[in-house]
Design an enzyme around this catalytic site. Structure first.
Site, PDB file in Angstrom:
ATOM      1  N   LYS A  71      -7.862   1.167  -2.646  1.00  0.00           N
ATOM      2  CA  LYS A  71      -7.039   0.634  -1.335  1.00  0.00           C
ATOM      3  C   LYS A  71      -7.194   1.603  -0.368  1.00  0.00           C
ATOM      4  O   LYS A  71      -7.452   1.457   0.904  1.00  0.00           O
ATOM      5  CB  LYS A  71      -5.670   0.229  -1.686  1.00  0.00           C
ATOM      6  CG  LYS A  71      -4.878  -0.142  -0.350  1.00  0.00           C
ATOM      7  CD  LYS A  71      -5.526  -1.492   0.383  1.00  0.00           C
ATOM      8  CE  LYS A  71      -4.647  -1.544   1.642  1.00  0.00           C
ATOM      9  NZ  LYS A  71      -5.168  -3.041   2.587  1.00  0.00           N
TER      10      LYS A  71
ATOM     11  N   THR B 169       1.013  -1.222  -0.156  1.00  0.00           N
ATOM     12  CA  THR B 169      -0.267   0.136  -0.005  1.00  0.00           C
ATOM     13  C   THR B 169       0.868   1.249  -0.105  1.00  0.00           C
ATOM     14  O   THR B 169       1.664   1.427   0.918  1.00  0.00           O
ATOM     15  CB  THR B 169      -1.077   0.100   1.128  1.00  0.00           C
ATOM     16  OG1 THR B 169      -1.604  -1.292   1.324  1.00  0.00           O
ATOM     17  CG2 THR B 169      -2.030   1.098   1.301  1.00  0.00           C
TER      18      THR B 169
ATOM     19  N   LYS C  59       0.521   4.809   8.592  1.00  0.00           N
ATOM     20  CA  LYS C  59       1.086   5.195   6.977  1.00  0.00           C
ATOM     21  C   LYS C  59      -0.117   5.274   6.190  1.00  0.00           C
ATOM     22  O   LYS C  59      -0.023   6.336   5.449  1.00  0.00           O
ATOM     23  CB  LYS C  59       2.190   4.055   6.844  1.00  0.00           C
ATOM     24  CG  LYS C  59       2.621   4.192   5.382  1.00  0.00           C
ATOM     25  CD  LYS C  59       2.043   3.284   4.493  1.00  0.00           C
ATOM     26  CE  LYS C  59       2.146   1.761   4.777  1.00  0.00           C
ATOM     27  NZ  LYS C  59       1.336   0.994   3.824  1.00  0.00           N
TER      28      LYS C  59
HETATM   29  P1  NAD Z   1       6.249  -6.256   6.916  1.00  0.00           P
HETATM   30  O1  NAD Z   1       6.937  -5.007   7.660  1.00  0.00           O
HETATM   31  O2  NAD Z   1       5.773  -7.369   7.791  1.00  0.00           O
HETATM   32  O3  NAD Z   1       6.842  -6.747   5.714  1.00  0.00           O
HETATM   33  C1  NAD Z   1       7.675  -6.006   4.954  1.00  0.00           C
HETATM   34  C2  NAD Z   1       9.059  -6.574   4.520  1.00  0.00           C
HETATM   35  O4  NAD Z   1       9.375  -6.147   3.754  1.00  0.00           O
HETATM   36  C3  NAD Z   1       9.912  -6.923   5.709  1.00  0.00           C
HETATM   37  O5  NAD Z   1      10.231  -8.273   5.833  1.00  0.00           O
HETATM   38  C4  NAD Z   1      11.108  -5.854   5.306  1.00  0.00           C
HETATM   39  O6  NAD Z   1      12.289  -6.327   6.062  1.00  0.00           O
HETATM   40  C5  NAD Z   1      10.947  -6.081   3.744  1.00  0.00           C
HETATM   41  N1  NAD Z   1      11.724  -5.047   3.431  1.00  0.00           N
HETATM   42  C6  NAD Z   1      11.604  -3.680   3.597  1.00  0.00           C
HETATM   43  N2  NAD Z   1      12.259  -2.963   2.880  1.00  0.00           N
HETATM   44  C7  NAD Z   1      13.107  -3.810   1.934  1.00  0.00           C
HETATM   45  C8  NAD Z   1      13.763  -3.553   0.787  1.00  0.00           C
HETATM   46  N3  NAD Z   1      14.310  -2.311   0.560  1.00  0.00           N
HETATM   47  N4  NAD Z   1      14.037  -4.769   0.066  1.00  0.00           N
HETATM   48  C9  NAD Z   1      13.805  -6.021   0.553  1.00  0.00           C
HETATM   49  N5  NAD Z   1      12.759  -6.047   1.442  1.00  0.00           N
HETATM   50  C10 NAD Z   1      12.632  -5.044   2.315  1.00  0.00           C
HETATM   51  O7  NAD Z   1       4.873  -5.684   6.420  1.00  0.00           O
HETATM   52  P2  NAD Z   1       3.430  -6.390   6.024  1.00  0.00           P
HETATM   53  O8  NAD Z   1       2.354  -6.312   6.934  1.00  0.00           O
HETATM   54  O9  NAD Z   1       3.689  -7.512   5.334  1.00  0.00           O
HETATM   55  O10 NAD Z   1       2.763  -5.482   4.940  1.00  0.00           O
HETATM   56  C11 NAD Z   1       3.237  -4.954   3.517  1.00  0.00           C
HETATM   57  C12 NAD Z   1       2.445  -4.224   2.868  1.00  0.00           C
HETATM   58  O11 NAD Z   1       1.218  -4.753   2.736  1.00  0.00           O
HETATM   59  C13 NAD Z   1       2.368  -2.800   3.541  1.00  0.00           C
HETATM   60  O12 NAD Z   1       2.270  -1.624   2.589  1.00  0.00           O
HETATM   61  C14 NAD Z   1       0.988  -2.899   4.254  1.00  0.00           C
HETATM   62  O13 NAD Z   1       0.536  -1.525   4.266  1.00  0.00           O
HETATM   63  C15 NAD Z   1       0.269  -3.800   3.495  1.00  0.00           C
HETATM   64  N6  NAD Z   1      -0.913  -4.604   3.955  1.00  0.00           N
HETATM   65  C16 NAD Z   1      -0.447  -5.341   4.955  1.00  0.00           C
HETATM   66  C17 NAD Z   1      -1.657  -6.032   5.658  1.00  0.00           C
HETATM   67  C18 NAD Z   1      -1.371  -6.639   6.911  1.00  0.00           C
HETATM   68  O14 NAD Z   1      -2.553  -7.006   7.651  1.00  0.00           O
HETATM   69  N7  NAD Z   1      -0.385  -6.809   7.473  1.00  0.00           N
HETATM   70  C19 NAD Z   1      -2.583  -6.099   5.047  1.00  0.00           C
HETATM   71  C20 NAD Z   1      -3.060  -5.524   3.555  1.00  0.00           C
HETATM   72  C21 NAD Z   1      -1.980  -4.797   3.272  1.00  0.00           C
END
Ligand code: NAD
Length: 295
Positions: free
Chosen positions: A172, A97, A240
């Site tokens: 979204k 997102t 965020k």
């Molecule tokens: P998270 O922080 O658990 O996972 C993100 C991953 O990205 C981490 O493992 C981090 O180490 C990795 N990362 C960060 N920068 C990086 C880079 N430059 N190169 C490689 N890896 C990198 O986040 P999440 O909860 O999995 O959410 C991910 C996205 O999905 C976000 O934008 C969030 O808003 C969206 N989202 C999350 C949920 C939820 O319930 N958690 C639901 C819908 C959407």
């Protein structure tokens, strides 16, 4: 299904989304800044990649699932990123997102280099990621969406092309606005019901059978009633998203008073150290307002 997907960002959501790609028969080359994240999935079939370029090498599509706009920009436009090291299939699908304006900029730069870019954010939380039942709202060129669709179908069940580049993120952000305010409504109902001494578990069951039913009440209600704050979707990520909502609304001169009010409550929760907790921890704000801090 055959083919290779480079998957970047194996966090809360990405891990299970990558697992569902494996289940659907795709080869997955996984990369995360936390090197152990991809290695931990090697036994399940993920090929660990040490860099973005290594994850993209030989892949048909690269999927990114990263926290925020700057992370996606770094992976797409940064040194060693997908603009300079695209997958063989020349298609990138970002499922994070992030800001619609940044999506359109990346789309234009990638398109000029002959690389497709689809914004395909998701709704459904970690449970939806695990079950492969995410709702996916995609923006971008129709032919790119058509190529991405089988890969998306391995991770979600409601998959829609909602318009041109950035439209997926716009939808979204509207989703997040509803989630944020709805969670506040559930917090208020639980605070009121508790103060009045009703059985909260029974109240939730009853409300789920009527017009107050919602995903938040259904999926997060039990954790709120039991004072569980474990993260699924973190308060930090909700803040965020509400910032992205605000930026979009400001650019379009649309007042969002409900969003503004609930944002101050999420800020208050973060100020009390709850940024890393699940967003249901918004109920802690109501605990404090009703002097139920020990709950
Ligand atoms: P998270 O922080 O658990 O996972 C993100 C991953 O990205 C981490 O493992 C981090 O180490 C990795 N990362 C960060 N920068 C990086 C880079 N430059 N190169 C490689 N890896 C990198 O986040 P999440 O909860 O999995 O959410 C991910 C996205 O999905 C976000 O934008 C969030 O808003 C969206 N989202 C999350 C949920 C939820 O319930 N958690 C639901 C819908 C959407």
């Amino acid at each position: 299904m055959t083919g290779t997907v480079g998957f970047i960002g194996l966090g809360t959501m990405g891990c299970d989304m990558a697992r569902n790609l494996l289940k659907a028969g795709y080869r997955v080359r996984g990369h995360d800044l936390r090197a152990d994240a991809a290695r931990a999935m090697a036994a399940e079939g993920v090929v660990p990649a040490a860099s973005v370029a290594e994850a993209a090498a030989g892949a048909d599509i690269v999927v990114t699932m990263l926290p925020d706009t700057p992370h996606v920009q770094a992976v797409v436009l940064g040194e060693g990123g997908l603009l300079s090291s695209p997958p063989a299939g020349r298609l990138v699908v970002d499922m994070s997102t992030i800001a619609p304006t940044a999506v359109r900029e990346m789309h234009a730069r990638l398109k000029a280099a002959g690389i497709g870019f689809v914004d395909a954010p998701v709704s459904g939380g970690p449970q939806g990621a695990r079950a492969g039942t995410l709702s996916i709202m995609a923006g971008g060129d129709a032919e790119d969406f058509a190529r991405a669709r089988p890969v998306l179908a391995a991770m979600g069940t409601t998959i829609n092309h909602v318009g041109e580049s950035g439209a997926g993120q716009t939808v979204k952000l509207c989703n997040q606005l509803i989630c944020g305010i709805n969670l506040q409504a559930v917090c208020e109902a639980i605070a009121l019901g508790r103060a009045a001494g009703v059985d909260l578990a029974q109240m939730r069951e009853v409300l789920l059978g009527g017009s107050a039913a919602s995903w938040m009440l259904d999926r997060l209600g039990p954790a709120m009633i039991e004072s569980q704050t474990a993260a699924g979707f973190r308060i930090d990520l909700m803040l965020k998203d509400l910032r992205l909502v605000r930026e979009l609304a400001d650019a379009l001169s649309v007042p969002l008073p409900g969003t503004a009010l609930v944002t101050t409550q999420y800020v208050e929760a973060r100020a009390h150290g709850e940024g890393g907790n699940g967003n249901q921890a918004l109920f802690k704000v109501y605990d404090r307002m009703t002097n139920q801090a020990a709950a």
